[in-house]
Write an enzyme that holds these catalytic residues in place. Structure first.
Site, PDB file in Angstrom:
ATOM      1  N   HIS A  30       0.897  -1.241  -0.117  1.00 31.72           N
ATOM      2  CA  HIS A  30      -0.031  -0.090  -0.060  1.00 31.72           C
ATOM      3  C   HIS A  30       0.898   1.167  -0.089  1.00 31.72           C
ATOM      4  O   HIS A  30       0.626   2.407  -0.587  1.00 31.72           O
ATOM      5  CB  HIS A  30      -0.828   0.222   1.167  1.00 31.72           C
ATOM      6  N   LYS A  54     -17.884  -5.893   7.559  1.00 30.95           N
ATOM      7  CA  LYS A  54     -16.560  -6.596   7.953  1.00 30.95           C
ATOM      8  C   LYS A  54     -16.256  -6.069   9.106  1.00 30.95           C
ATOM      9  O   LYS A  54     -16.603  -5.058   9.587  1.00 30.95           O
ATOM     10  CB  LYS A  54     -15.483  -6.214   6.906  1.00 30.95           C
ATOM     11  N   ARG A 103      -2.085  -6.748  -8.063  1.00 32.05           N
ATOM     12  CA  ARG A 103      -1.074  -7.607  -7.924  1.00 32.05           C
ATOM     13  C   ARG A 103      -0.562  -8.542  -9.055  1.00 32.05           C
ATOM     14  O   ARG A 103       0.241  -9.009  -9.071  1.00 32.05           O
ATOM     15  CB  ARG A 103      -1.194  -8.330  -6.408  1.00 32.05           C
ATOM     16  N   SER A 141      -2.845  -7.521   3.233  1.00 29.08           N
ATOM     17  CA  SER A 141      -3.392  -7.318   4.781  1.00 29.08           C
ATOM     18  C   SER A 141      -3.864  -8.606   5.330  1.00 29.08           C
ATOM     19  O   SER A 141      -3.600  -8.709   6.627  1.00 29.08           O
ATOM     20  CB  SER A 141      -4.305  -6.290   4.942  1.00 29.08           C
TER      21      SER A 141
END
Ligand code: ADP
Length: 172
Positions: A30, A54, A103, A141
């Site tokens: 990040h 979440k 990614r 993460s």
């Protein structure tokens, strides 16, 4: 070139971009994107999504604090949080771009879908993709949280300040 404000391509236009995400917690991947995004834009808003569905490890306050500490030297970077539709937040903030990282192919599929939906809803905001740096492209993460919770050393994957936050959580 003379600056015509009604010309969307004019060189005088400020590029205000939003980098949205959960950042639970912020990783070196990040941070790399924030640094590169800050170089490309006039103003970069790192926007923490307040997602009520979440259960994050870190509160929005903690995430704001850790990102602020790590980006303190970047003068055109602002930290904020939002809930609801990203395009509505982009409209409120007068942002003309959304910054996202890719990614792997697995990111590409969902990112493409989101970018196309967002463009339909708000064509004024363009999504800009940056490829993850190869040395950070495997960092997420979710994995960092898992390693840290199991007592592993994550210091090579996250900024130093974030290591401290993770240590406090796993010992608490
Ligand atoms: P999410 O929105 O899925 O919660 P994150 O908060 O983890 O995602 O990430 C926000 C954005 O940062 C996404 O565009 C994601 O692809 C990108 N990103 C996450 N990890 C990395 C990394 N290691 N390198 C580059 N970009 C990343």
């Amino acid at each position: 070139m003379s600056g015509n404000p009604s010309d969307p391509g004019n060189s005088q236009r400020r590029l205000v971009a939003i980098y949205p995400g959960s950042f639970d917690p912020l990783t070196n991947g990040h941070l790399d994107l924030i640094c590169r995004g800050a170089r490309l834009t006039d103003h970069l808003i790192v926007a923490i999504l307040r997602n009520t569905h979440k259960r994050p490890l870190f509160s929005v306050g903690e995430r704001t604090e850790m990102i602020r500490k790590v980006t303190a030297s970047l003068t055109n970077v602002e930290i904020d949080s939002f809930e609801g539709l990203l395009v509505n937040y982009a409209a409120r903030r007068n942002a003309n771009a959304i910054l996202r990282g890719i990614r792997a192919i697995s990111d590409y599929e969902t990112e493409l879908q989101m970018a196309l939906l967002n463009r339909r809803m708000r064509p004024e905001t363009e999504t800009i993709f940056l490829m993850a740096a190869e040395e950070y492209s495997f960092i997420s993460s979710r994995m960092i949280k898992e390693i840290a919770t199991l007592g592993g050393d994550v210091s090579q994957f996250v900024p130093e300040a974030v290591t401290g936050y993770l240590r406090t959580k796993s010992s608490g």
